[in-house]
Write an enzyme that holds these catalytic residues in place. Structure first.
Site, PDB file in Angstrom:
ATOM      1  N   PHE A  27     -23.169 -22.820   0.364  1.00  0.00           N
ATOM      2  CA  PHE A  27     -21.906 -22.089   0.439  1.00  0.00           C
ATOM      3  C   PHE A  27     -21.680 -21.254  -0.817  1.00  0.00           C
ATOM      4  CE2 PHE A  27     -17.261 -22.463  -0.724  1.00  0.00           C
ATOM      5  CZ  PHE A  27     -16.823 -21.444   0.101  1.00  0.00           C
ATOM      6  N   HIS A  28     -21.188 -20.030  -0.618  1.00  0.00           N
ATOM      7  CA  HIS A  28     -20.795 -19.151  -1.715  1.00  0.00           C
ATOM      8  C   HIS A  28     -19.325 -18.794  -1.540  1.00  0.00           C
ATOM      9  CE1 HIS A  28     -20.416 -15.878  -4.489  1.00  0.00           C
ATOM     10  NE2 HIS A  28     -21.711 -15.817  -4.769  1.00  0.00           N
ATOM     11  N   SER A  29     -18.482 -19.254  -2.454  1.00  0.00           N
ATOM     12  CA  SER A  29     -17.045 -19.003  -2.366  1.00  0.00           C
ATOM     13  C   SER A  29     -16.717 -17.573  -2.773  1.00  0.00           C
ATOM     14  CB  SER A  29     -16.295 -19.986  -3.268  1.00  0.00           C
ATOM     15  OG  SER A  29     -14.911 -19.697  -3.298  1.00  0.00           O
TER      16      SER A  29
END
Length: 971
Positions: A812-814
């Site tokens: 995941f990349h916020s």
């Protein structure tokens, strides 16, 4: 056996008919293979049908390699007979040359050489079996198939006037090459997809190749009956006498049709070198042009916004200067100088300073666009020469795409490449200089007094050039781009980049051929409508159906390139190419804005509108098609028919060489594809005995290091030395013009032996998230998390088979720090997603939060069920590793050196064995204070420890930092 003919030489003791050489070769060659098959099946049947995945009864027929190379005594039978075959084989090649050689003809010599090399490589792959040396066996096998192509087509073209022999050769050659397609398909089914029984079907096609190959050479028996050994031409066929009842003209037509006219015009080495130089120079132009975006992109990466260096994208508009007549005359008269100056884009790899390197590449693009526009305009008065220039440009583009596949989506002569990361810059530059010298050796056909086409609209033509170049660059400059557009995770339901990439190359090849031989068919509203339909299917659908649309669009784009560029060359180059490249530049920026909307002024207006880009692109191309249709309508039926007749009379000797170049490029691609599939590392975790795996998270900064070099090799070395089994890569989507249309995951996955999920594709408007795993990926889904204001946040949810247990991995990349509401919504979404999994899980992420504060407590919560790998690590802001249901044993942070701007974080976990109730109960019932208890390295087994080479000063600038050493935990 005595001669049937009176011999004037009384010294002849023995004479026999030449056909016996052919029959001897045929019988002994078949005996070599069939004796090995019979003996092997009788003595070692179950062993020779066994392959790396399956055995009997799933596989029940042995392959050629297993039959002739794995066991004694069948291997000895084979080698004995194949050694006997070598004598007749060389004699067959020699007799064929004597039969077909004519004074002043080069082709018989070339075919004889290919026959000799083919014979030698045959000995190589038969005597060096896959068991002895797998790589050399494959290399020699591929070489044999490659040299079979000129041998078979050349034998058809040189066939004496014998109708029966020509017919058999056509059928057997068709059978041989037709068998290659299912052969490759079932090999992929076996090797990549591991389908039970696929290798048996592959084996049947492999044996069919042997039968067809030997039978093709057996046809020489029908021609060699004209020879008597000691060799005399007793019928006069070698002097050109037609002994067949079928007229020579008819037979020649049959031969021309069977060889696609490639040998219909005499072979000329000078002409062949001209075409080779032209195509290579076209390759160089596209290499420099496609490198510009990558070196420009380096600067906004570090500025995190507009840097000012983006102005270099306007380097392409130099053809506008050709609107100044004295300057245009100067450029046209000095084409060699301008083309040589364009090679500065290749010299740029010698420049270490990124700013100066960018300026050098920009100058190369400026001169390249100027030089090519001037050359095409100058040659536009000669249809054949103009067509040759256009084909050089287009086939050079295909060559750049092929080269990128062979170099794992990097171009070996790009300025981000050098010897340390696989570049061939010096070799490429030397060949480029030689190519330019030959490319410009003919005087320009017109200079200042240019005769330009007055009919039609230069503006519409410019629009088509802009749309066409953008389409080629953005979609076809790498074979994996459109495949990743339609990729949607595991299980695999669509094409794969390293397996199905040739389909794109085949479609490009077919398009070029259509554009040359059927331009009238492509310049129609129907063809344009079909191209638009392909673009729509690619944009709107995934999996195989979406890719079928991509292939349709590919054929159309390559086919329409020839008439569109030809139309533009006959008008003002300042308008068609100068304005055309300006339109191309705006499309490139549009193409960037849809994903970089958070960093540029006006970005939200085009946010996530790839569909708008595709519509604009096709409308631009349609403008040029409309211009051509309008011109055709105005010219009238009689003029059009006369033009068609003139086209048929036009000398097009260059076409056979261009077709040859297309064939060689396809062969090179297939060879590279074969080698890539055969050199994949072993898919085996590093610590299988301890049921342990190492997971990592790394933000790779689009695979450009701090000094503007492509960083795949350095990344590979660190991942391998850290013994990482599962790793999440962020900022990994490189499938855009500004990033070079690259895919780092292909190289890492194949070199390290890992399964890969690319994550949300380039048409999903994210910066990318990818997953590589030593363990099979059973299922994966892609998520775009809520992002009402800022950049899209990609996530992968994958289920792995880890030592027989199902483990979920989230990558995941916020969103950015500037958009707190986006990040809050994303944290809630991901917490629920992680909490929905009852399985052991890990999160490999970029969270943009401080430990124990704010959104951290949403990610690490009862909702998600996740625990921080080390809550005491206070020095984090972006990268985090969370877990649940696993036995955490270690955690470390490794410095990046100059690879990227973010460190590598890794953690070690032991997978609970669900068959052992006590272990499961201990892990699931662990208390928080127990989870946080540290132990020393001496307290954990040796297999659980992190590599020692990164202690202290480490290696190559990589070392354990923050804690100065890894941390270990009590379980």
């Amino acid at each position: 056996m005595t001669s049937r003919y009176k011999d004037k030489d009384a010294g002849v003791v023995l004479a026999f008919n030449g056909q016996w050489i052919s029959w001897t070769h045929t019988v002994v060659a078949y005996m070599a293979f069939l004796s090995a098959l019979i003996v092997g099946s009788a003595l070692h049947y179950h062993k020779i049908v066994q392959n790396e995945w399956f055995g009997y009864p799933d596989e029940w027929f042995p392959s050629v390699s297993a039959t002739i190379g794995d066991r004694y005594p069948e291997r000895s039978f084979f080698m004995l007979f194949i050694a006997i075959t070598s004598g007749p084989r060389f004699a067959l090649v020699g007799l064929w040359y004597l039969l077909t050689a004519k004074p002043g003809r080069v082709l018989p010599k070339a075919i004889a050489i290919s026959g000799l090399v083919r014979t030698l490589t045959c000995g190589g792959w038969t005597y060096i079996t896959s068991t002895d040396d797998h790589d050399w066996h494959d290399i020699l096998m591929i070489s044999y198939i490659v040299f079979t192509i000129p041998w078979t087509t050349g034998c058809i073209a040189l066939s004496p006037p014998n109708a029966k022999a020509i017919k058999y050769r056509k059928y057997l050659a068709g059978g041989f090459f037709g068998t290659l397609v299912p052969l490759v398909y079932f090999f992929i089914q076996h090797k990549v997809h591991r389908v039970a029984g696929a290798y048996t079907i592959y084996a049947f096609f492999e044996w069919s190749l042997i039968l067809f190959d030997v039978a093709f050479d057996a046809v020489t028996a029908l021609d060699f009956d004209t020879f008597e050994v000691v060799v005399r031409d007793v019928k006069g066929v070698s002097k050109g006498v037609n002994t067949s009842s079928v007229p020579t003209a008819v037979l020649e037509k049959e031969k021309e049709r069977a060889t696609a006219g490639v040998y219909s015009v005499g072979f000329n080495l000078g002409d062949a070198l001209d075409i080779a130089a032209d195509v290579y120079h076209g390759f160089v132009f596209w290499s420099i042009l496609t490198s510009l975006g990558v070196v420009v992109w380096f600067f906004p990466l570090w500025y995190m916004g507009i840097s000012g260096f983006e102005a270099f994208v306007m380097s392409t508009v130099s053809p506008l200067l050709l609107g100044i007549k004295p300057l245009r005359s100067l450029v046209v008269r000095n084409q060699r100088i301008t083309h040589l100056l364009s090679l500065s884009g290749l010299i740029a790899y010698l420049v270490t300073d990124p700013v100066v390197r960018l300026a050098t590449v920009g100058f190369g693009v400026w001169m390249g666009c100027l030089a090519w526009a001037a050359t095409l305009s100058s040659d536009s008065v000669h249809p054949a020469r103009l067509e040759a220039r256009i084909l050089a440009w287009i086939i050079g583009f295909l060559m750049s795409t092929v080269a990128k596949f062979a170099w794992y989506t990097n171009n070996p002569i790009w300025p981000i490449m050098h010897a340390e990361n696989g570049g061939w810059n010096g070799t490429g530059l030397l060949l480029a200089v030689l190519a330019v010298i030959r490319f410009t050796r003919k005087a320009p056909l017109q200079s200042s007094n240019a005769t330009e086409k007055t009919s039609g609209s230069a503006v519409l033509s410019a629009c088509s050039i802009g749309g066409l170049f953008f389409a080629l660059h953005s979609l076809l400059s790498d074979t994996s781009t459109m495949i990743l557009w339609v990729w949607d995770g595991y299980p695999i339901r669509g094409p794969i980049s390293n397996v199905n990439g040739w389909y794109t190359i085949a479609a490009m090849t077919a398009g070029i051929v259509l554009g040359v031989y059927k331009p009238g068919l492509m310049i129609t509203r129907t063809a344009y409508g079909v191209g638009c339909l392909g673009a729509a299917v690619l944009t709107c659908y995934q999996q195989w159906f979406g890719y079928y649309g991509a292939l349709v669009l590919t054929v159309y784009l390559m086919a329409i390139s020839v008439p569109l560029i030809g139309n533009a060359a006959k008008k003002s180059p300042a308008m068609t190419f100068g304005l055309g490249f300006l339109i191309y530049n705006f499309l490139v920026l549009f193409h960037v804005w849809v994903v970089a909307y958070a960093f540029v002024p006006g970005g939200p207006l085009v946010r996530e509108h790839t569909d708008w880009i595709m519509i604009t692109m096709m409308l631009m191309i349609g403008a040029g098609v409309f211009d051509l249709i309008s011109q055709d309508a105005k010219s009238g039926t009689i003029t059009r028919l006369n033009k068609t007749a003139a086209d048929r009379r036009r000398p097009a000797g260059h076409r056979k060489y261009h077709l040859g170049a297309l064939g060689l490029l396809n062969i090179f691609f297939l060879c590279a594809n074969f080698l890539r599939l055969h050199t994949t590392a072993e898919y085996k975790p590093y610590n299988a005995d301890d049921r342990l795996f190492t997971a990592g998270i790394w933000t790779i900064h689009f695979s450009l290091d701090n000094d503007m070099w492509s960083s795949e090799y350095r990344m590979r070395d660190l991942i391998k030395e850290m013994e990482i089994d599962v790793i999440g890569l962020l900022e990994s989507d490189l499938q855009r013009i500004i990033m070079g249309n690259r895919d780092t995951t292909q190289f890492l996955a194949e070199d390290l032996g890992m399964y890969v999920d690319y994550g949300p594709g380039p048409n999903k408007h994210t910066w990318g998230a990818a997953l590589l795993s030593k363990f099979p990926i059973l299922n994966s889904t892609h998520h775009l998390l809520p992002s009402p204001v800022g950049e899209l946040a990609p996530a992968i949810h994958a289920t792995l088979d880890v030592y027989g247990e199902l483990v979920d991995v989230f990558v995941f990349h916020s969103g950015q720090e500037e958009d707190p509401e986006d990040r809050r919504l994303q944290s809630e979404y991901l917490a629920k997603l992680m909490g929905s999994s009852p399985r052991p899980s890990i999160l490999l992420s970029y969270l943009v939060t401080k430990p124990l504060e704010g959104n951290y407590n949403t990610y690490v919560s009862e909702t998600s069920g996740m625990h921080d790998v080390d809550p005491t690590d206070w020095d984090r802001w972006c990268e985090y590793i969370l877990y649940k249901g696993l036995r955490r044993t270690g955690y470390a942070r490794v410095s990046r050196h100059t690879i990227t701007d973010t460190e590598l974080q890794v953690a070690k976990f032991v997978v609970p064995d669900s068959t052992k109730e006590d272990t499961a109960k201990t892990v699931w019932g662990a208390k928080k204070e127990q989870r946080e208890k540290n132990v020393t390295e001496a307290d954990v087994p040796e297999g659980w420890r992190f590599p020692a080479i990164f202690r202290g000063e480490g290696v190559r600038g990589h070392r354990y930092h923050v804690f100065d050493e890894p941390r270990y935990y009590n379980y």
